[in-house]
Write a protein that holds these residues in place. Structure first.
Motif, PDB file in Angstrom:
ATOM      1  N   ARG A  52     100.481  45.589  51.403  1.00 33.05           N
ATOM      2  CA  ARG A  52      99.219  44.865  51.235  1.00 33.05           C
ATOM      3  C   ARG A  52      98.901  44.692  49.759  1.00 33.05           C
ATOM      4  N   CYS A  53      98.360  43.544  49.411  1.00 32.57           N
ATOM      5  CA  CYS A  53      98.006  43.276  48.019  1.00 32.57           C
ATOM      6  C   CYS A  53      96.867  42.273  47.963  1.00 32.57           C
ATOM      7  N   ASN A  54      95.996  42.423  46.980  1.00 33.84           N
ATOM      8  CA  ASN A  54      94.865  41.515  46.819  1.00 33.84           C
ATOM      9  C   ASN A  54      95.238  40.261  46.032  1.00 33.84           C
ATOM     10  N   LEU A  55      96.507  40.151  45.595  1.00 37.95           N
ATOM     11  CA  LEU A  55      96.999  38.940  44.948  1.00 37.95           C
ATOM     12  C   LEU A  55      98.097  38.328  45.816  1.00 37.95           C
ATOM     13  N   SER A  56      98.600  37.171  45.386  1.00 34.38           N
ATOM     14  CA  SER A  56      99.657  36.491  46.142  1.00 34.38           C
ATOM     15  C   SER A  56     100.598  35.828  45.138  1.00 34.38           C
ATOM     16  N   CYS A  57     101.297  36.642  44.359  1.00 38.15           N
ATOM     17  CA  CYS A  57     102.045  36.180  43.197  1.00 38.15           C
ATOM     18  C   CYS A  57     103.271  35.349  43.595  1.00 38.15           C
ATOM     19  N   VAL A  58     103.602  34.362  42.750  1.00 35.77           N
ATOM     20  CA  VAL A  58     104.655  33.406  43.083  1.00 35.77           C
ATOM     21  C   VAL A  58     106.034  34.048  43.187  1.00 35.77           C
ATOM     22  N   HIS A  59     106.227  35.202  42.546  1.00 32.59           N
ATOM     23  CA  HIS A  59     107.553  35.805  42.478  1.00 32.59           C
ATOM     24  C   HIS A  59     107.669  37.093  43.289  1.00 32.59           C
ATOM     25  N   ARG A  91     108.425  40.222  45.253  1.00 32.98           N
ATOM     26  CA  ARG A  91     109.667  40.583  45.929  1.00 32.98           C
ATOM     27  C   ARG A  91     109.462  40.868  47.406  1.00 32.98           C
ATOM     28  N   CYS A  92     108.235  41.231  47.819  1.00 33.83           N
ATOM     29  CA  CYS A  92     108.003  41.505  49.246  1.00 33.83           C
ATOM     30  C   CYS A  92     106.945  40.578  49.842  1.00 33.83           C
ATOM     31  N   SER A  93     106.693  39.451  49.159  1.00 26.23           N
ATOM     32  CA  SER A  93     105.780  38.412  49.676  1.00 26.23           C
ATOM     33  C   SER A  93     104.431  38.985  50.099  1.00 26.23           C
ATOM     34  N   SER A  94     103.865  39.835  49.266  1.00 29.72           N
ATOM     35  CA  SER A  94     102.631  40.536  49.621  1.00 29.72           C
ATOM     36  C   SER A  94     101.390  39.661  49.578  1.00 29.72           C
ATOM     37  N   ASP A  95     100.452  39.993  50.467  1.00 25.36           N
ATOM     38  CA  ASP A  95      99.080  39.496  50.417  1.00 25.36           C
ATOM     39  C   ASP A  95      98.235  40.453  51.260  1.00 25.36           C
ATOM     40  N   MET A  96      96.989  40.125  51.500  1.00 23.03           N
ATOM     41  CA  MET A  96      96.109  41.055  52.218  1.00 23.03           C
ATOM     42  C   MET A  96      96.447  41.176  53.695  1.00 23.03           C
ATOM     43  N   GLN A  97      97.271  40.266  54.217  1.00 23.14           N
ATOM     44  CA  GLN A  97      97.677  40.343  55.624  1.00 23.14           C
ATOM     45  C   GLN A  97      98.999  41.084  55.803  1.00 23.14           C
ATOM     46  N   SER A 152     100.611  44.494  35.222  1.00 22.91           N
ATOM     47  CA  SER A 152     101.343  43.230  35.229  1.00 22.91           C
ATOM     48  C   SER A 152     100.580  42.180  34.435  1.00 22.91           C
ATOM     49  N   LEU A 153     101.260  41.608  33.440  1.00 22.50           N
ATOM     50  CA  LEU A 153     100.672  40.561  32.611  1.00 22.50           C
ATOM     51  C   LEU A 153     101.729  39.487  32.402  1.00 22.50           C
ATOM     52  N   ASP A 154     101.496  38.304  32.945  1.00 21.60           N
ATOM     53  CA  ASP A 154     102.519  37.263  32.940  1.00 21.60           C
ATOM     54  C   ASP A 154     102.162  36.061  32.080  1.00 21.60           C
ATOM     55  N   GLY A 155     101.222  36.231  31.186  1.00 18.06           N
ATOM     56  CA  GLY A 155     100.858  35.148  30.289  1.00 18.06           C
ATOM     57  C   GLY A 155      99.805  35.606  29.307  1.00 18.06           C
ATOM     58  N   SER A 156      99.692  34.870  28.193  1.00 18.53           N
ATOM     59  CA  SER A 156      98.754  35.255  27.145  1.00 18.53           C
ATOM     60  C   SER A 156      97.368  34.647  27.357  1.00 18.53           C
ATOM     61  N   ILE A 192      97.666  30.640  32.297  1.00 15.27           N
ATOM     62  CA  ILE A 192      99.074  30.924  32.591  1.00 15.27           C
ATOM     63  C   ILE A 192      99.209  32.080  33.577  1.00 15.27           C
ATOM     64  N   HIS A 193      98.524  33.179  33.287  1.00 14.97           N
ATOM     65  CA  HIS A 193      98.647  34.367  34.140  1.00 14.97           C
ATOM     66  C   HIS A 193      98.111  34.114  35.540  1.00 14.97           C
ATOM     67  N   ASP A 194      96.943  33.511  35.659  1.00 14.03           N
ATOM     68  CA  ASP A 194      96.328  33.288  36.967  1.00 14.03           C
ATOM     69  C   ASP A 194      97.149  32.323  37.810  1.00 14.03           C
ATOM     70  N   ASN A 195      97.820  31.359  37.157  1.00 17.20           N
ATOM     71  CA  ASN A 195      98.707  30.453  37.878  1.00 17.20           C
ATOM     72  C   ASN A 195      99.877  31.213  38.471  1.00 17.20           C
ATOM     73  N   PHE A 196     100.440  32.149  37.700  1.00 18.47           N
ATOM     74  CA  PHE A 196     101.573  32.944  38.150  1.00 18.47           C
ATOM     75  C   PHE A 196     101.168  33.887  39.277  1.00 18.47           C
ATOM     76  N   ARG A 197      99.947  34.408  39.185  1.00 21.03           N
ATOM     77  CA  ARG A 197      99.460  35.391  40.151  1.00 21.03           C
ATOM     78  C   ARG A 197      98.716  34.763  41.325  1.00 21.03           C
ATOM     79  N   ASN A 198      98.555  33.447  41.295  1.00 16.41           N
ATOM     80  CA  ASN A 198      97.887  32.733  42.390  1.00 16.41           C
ATOM     81  C   ASN A 198      96.493  33.271  42.672  1.00 16.41           C
ATOM     82  N   CYS A 199      95.779  33.638  41.593  1.00 17.65           N
ATOM     83  CA  CYS A 199      94.454  34.214  41.807  1.00 17.65           C
ATOM     84  C   CYS A 199      93.586  34.037  40.563  1.00 17.65           C
ATOM     85  N   PRO A 200      92.549  33.227  40.641  1.00 16.04           N
ATOM     86  CA  PRO A 200      91.616  33.121  39.517  1.00 16.04           C
ATOM     87  C   PRO A 200      90.979  34.478  39.231  1.00 16.04           C
ATOM     88  N   GLY A 201      90.893  34.842  37.963  1.00 13.82           N
ATOM     89  CA  GLY A 201      90.284  36.119  37.595  1.00 13.82           C
ATOM     90  C   GLY A 201      91.278  37.248  37.424  1.00 13.82           C
TER      91      GLY A 201
END
Length: 371
Positions: free
Chosen positions: A22-29, A31-37, A118-122, A126-135
Motif C-alpha cells: 500500500r502507498c499514498n502515491l502512484s509513482c510512474v516507475h 517496482r510493485c505498482s503500489s497505490d492505496m488499493q 525519494s526525490l526525483d526532481g529539483s 518535475i517531482h510531482d509529475n514523476f510521483r503522480n501526486c501534487p504536493g
C-alpha cells in the motif's frame, strides 16, 4: 567444501523487506505498482518477528523496512524495535510525505539507523509529475527539514528516466542542500509500473555519459556520499576513467552500505522479501525463488538455483560473459531478466564493447563476407 565456501563468501549484508504494498502515491516507475488499493500482504506481527529470527540465524544485516509506504503499516514500530533488539541495523525507505515530528520521535525510539527519502526532481513540477501526486515535492522537502531538525540521518534516492534526466545535476544539488548524508542516483529497472515506461528508459549512450558525470562529481565531492544504484557498469567506468587520468581514486563508503565493491550484487550480499514472504535476488526481479514462510530463509539463500547462478559469473552470457570487467560490474541481472527474459543475459543498457566481443564480431563478419 564447496557449500562451506559459498556460505563464507556469500552472506546477506542488506535485506529489503516489503512490509506492505500500500502507498499514498502512484509513482510512474514503482517496482510493485503500489497505490492505496494495493495489498497489505499477509505477515502478522509474530510472523515478522520469526522472519527476523530466521535472518539472524544467517547474519546480522542491514534491514530496510520498505514498501509501498512502510509508514502505512500499523505495527511498523514494533517490528523496527524487535529488529533493533536482535542486533540488526534497522533502516526505513519512505516517500517522506507522512513524516512529522511524532514519526521522527518513533524512529529515534526504535533506533532507526538511516532513512531513505525519494526525490526525483529539483522542482515540484518535475517531482510531482514523476510521483503522480501534487504536493509530493513539498512533502519530501518538509520531511528532510523535519528529520534534520530532529537529528535523524537520511539519504536521498533519485530515480531518472528521459522525462527528468536533464534535471540530474540540479536534483543532486538540492539533495545536498537539504542535508542528506548520501545521494543515490537510481537508473530505472523496468519492473512493475516501470514496464509501462520502457520507452522512457535512458539510452545506453546517455547512461554512459551520466555515469561519467557522476564519477567527476564524486571525485570532487567531500560533503556527501554519492552512489549510482542499479548502474553496475559504473564499476567499469571508475577504473577506466581513473586510469586515463592517472589517479588512484578511493571511493568513500557508509557503515550501512551493502558492502559491495562491485556492481550487481543481487543474491550475493542483498535480496528482497516481499509482503507475502517471497524471496527475490533484489528489489527488481520479477520472480521469486521460494517463500520464507514455507522454506527457511537460510535454505533459500544458500541453496536456490537462481541465487547460485547469479553468484557464478562464468555462466553469464553475451557481452557480460566476455567482458574483462565481469568481476567488478556483472551487468544488471534484473534488467537483463526484464528485457530479455533471461537473468544471465548481457546488460541491455551498456554501450561498452569488450575486446573479446569485438574480436568475435569481427570474426563472424569476416566469415559471413567470405561465403
Amino acid at each position: 567444501m564447496a557449500a562451506a565456501k559459498t556460505q563464507e563468501e556469500f552472506i546477506p549484508k542488506w535485506i529489503a523487506w516489503e512490509t506492505t504494498q500500500r502507498c499514498n502515491l502512484s509513482c510512474v516507475h514503482c517496482r510493485c505498482s503500489s497505490d492505496m488499493q494495493s495489498s497489505e500482504g499477509d505477515f502478522t506481527t509474530e510472523e515478522a518477528y520469526k522472519l527476523i529470527d530466521d535472518i539472524c540465524a544467517v547474519s546480522k544485516p542491514v534491514m530496510v523496512l520498505s514498501g509501498g509506504e512502510p509508514l502505512l503499516r500499523a505495527d511498523i514500530w514494533d517490528i523496527a524495535r524487535y529488529g533493533t533488539g536482535k542486533g540488526l541495523r534497522m533502516c526505513m525507505a519512505t516517500n517522506g510525505t507522512l513524516i512529522d515530528d511524532a514519526v521522527c520521535a518513533k524512529m529515534k525510539e526504535a533506533d532507526i539507523k538511516m532513512v531513505s527519502l525519494s526525490l526525483d526532481g529539483s522542482t515540484a513540477e518535475i517531482h510531482d509529475n514523476f510521483r503522480n501526486c501534487p504536493g509530493a515535492f513539498e512533502g519530501v522537502v518538509r520531511a528532510a527539514e523535519t528529520m534534520r531538525r530532529n537529528g535523524i540521518k537520511f539519504l536521498i534516492n533519485s530515480s531518472f528516466t528521459k522525462r527528468n534526466q536533464q534535471d540530474i545535476g540540479a536534483t543532486f544539488k538540492l539533495a545536498k542542500s537539504l542535508g542528506a548524508t548520501a545521494w543515490y542516483m537510481f537508473m530505472i529497472v523496468p519492473t512493475g509500473r516501470g514496464e509501462e515506461i520502457m520507452s522512457e528508459l535512458i539510452s545506453g549512450d546517455d547512461y554512459e555519459e551520466i555515469l561519467k558525470w557522476h564519477y567527476q562529481q564524486e571525485r570532487a565531492e567531500d560533503d556527501i556520499l554519492m552512489r549510482p544504484t542499479c548502474a553496475p557498469h559504473y564499476y567499469r567506468i571508475v577504473p577506466q576513467m581513473a586510469k586515463a587520468e592517472g589517479v588512484d581514486f578511493q571511493r568513500r563508503s557508509l557503515t550501512f552500505s551493502t558492502g559491495g565493491g562491485k556492481g550487481c550484487i543481487a543474491a550475493q550480499t542483498i535480496c528482497l522479501i516481499d509482503c507475502f514472504g517471497n524471496l527475490k535476488p533484489c528489489s527488481y526481479f520479477h520472480s521469486s525463488v521460494g517463500n520464507v514462510k514455507q522454506v527457511p530463509f537460510k535454505e533459500l539463500w544458500f541453496n536456490s538455483r537462481v541465487f547460485n547462478d547469479l553468484r557464478d559469473n562464468k555462466k553469464y552470457k553475451g557481452k557480460c560473459g566476455e567482458c574483462e570487467f565481469i568481476n567488478v560490474c556483472g551487468g544488471c541481472r534484473a534488467r537483463a531478466d526484464a528485457v530479455y527474459g533471461d537473468y544471465m543475459q548481457e546488460e541491455p543498457f551498456c554501450s561498452y564493447l569488450p575486446p573479446r566481443t569485438r574480436k568475435r564480431l569481427e570474426k563472424e563478419a569476416a566469415e559471413l563476407a567470405s561465403k
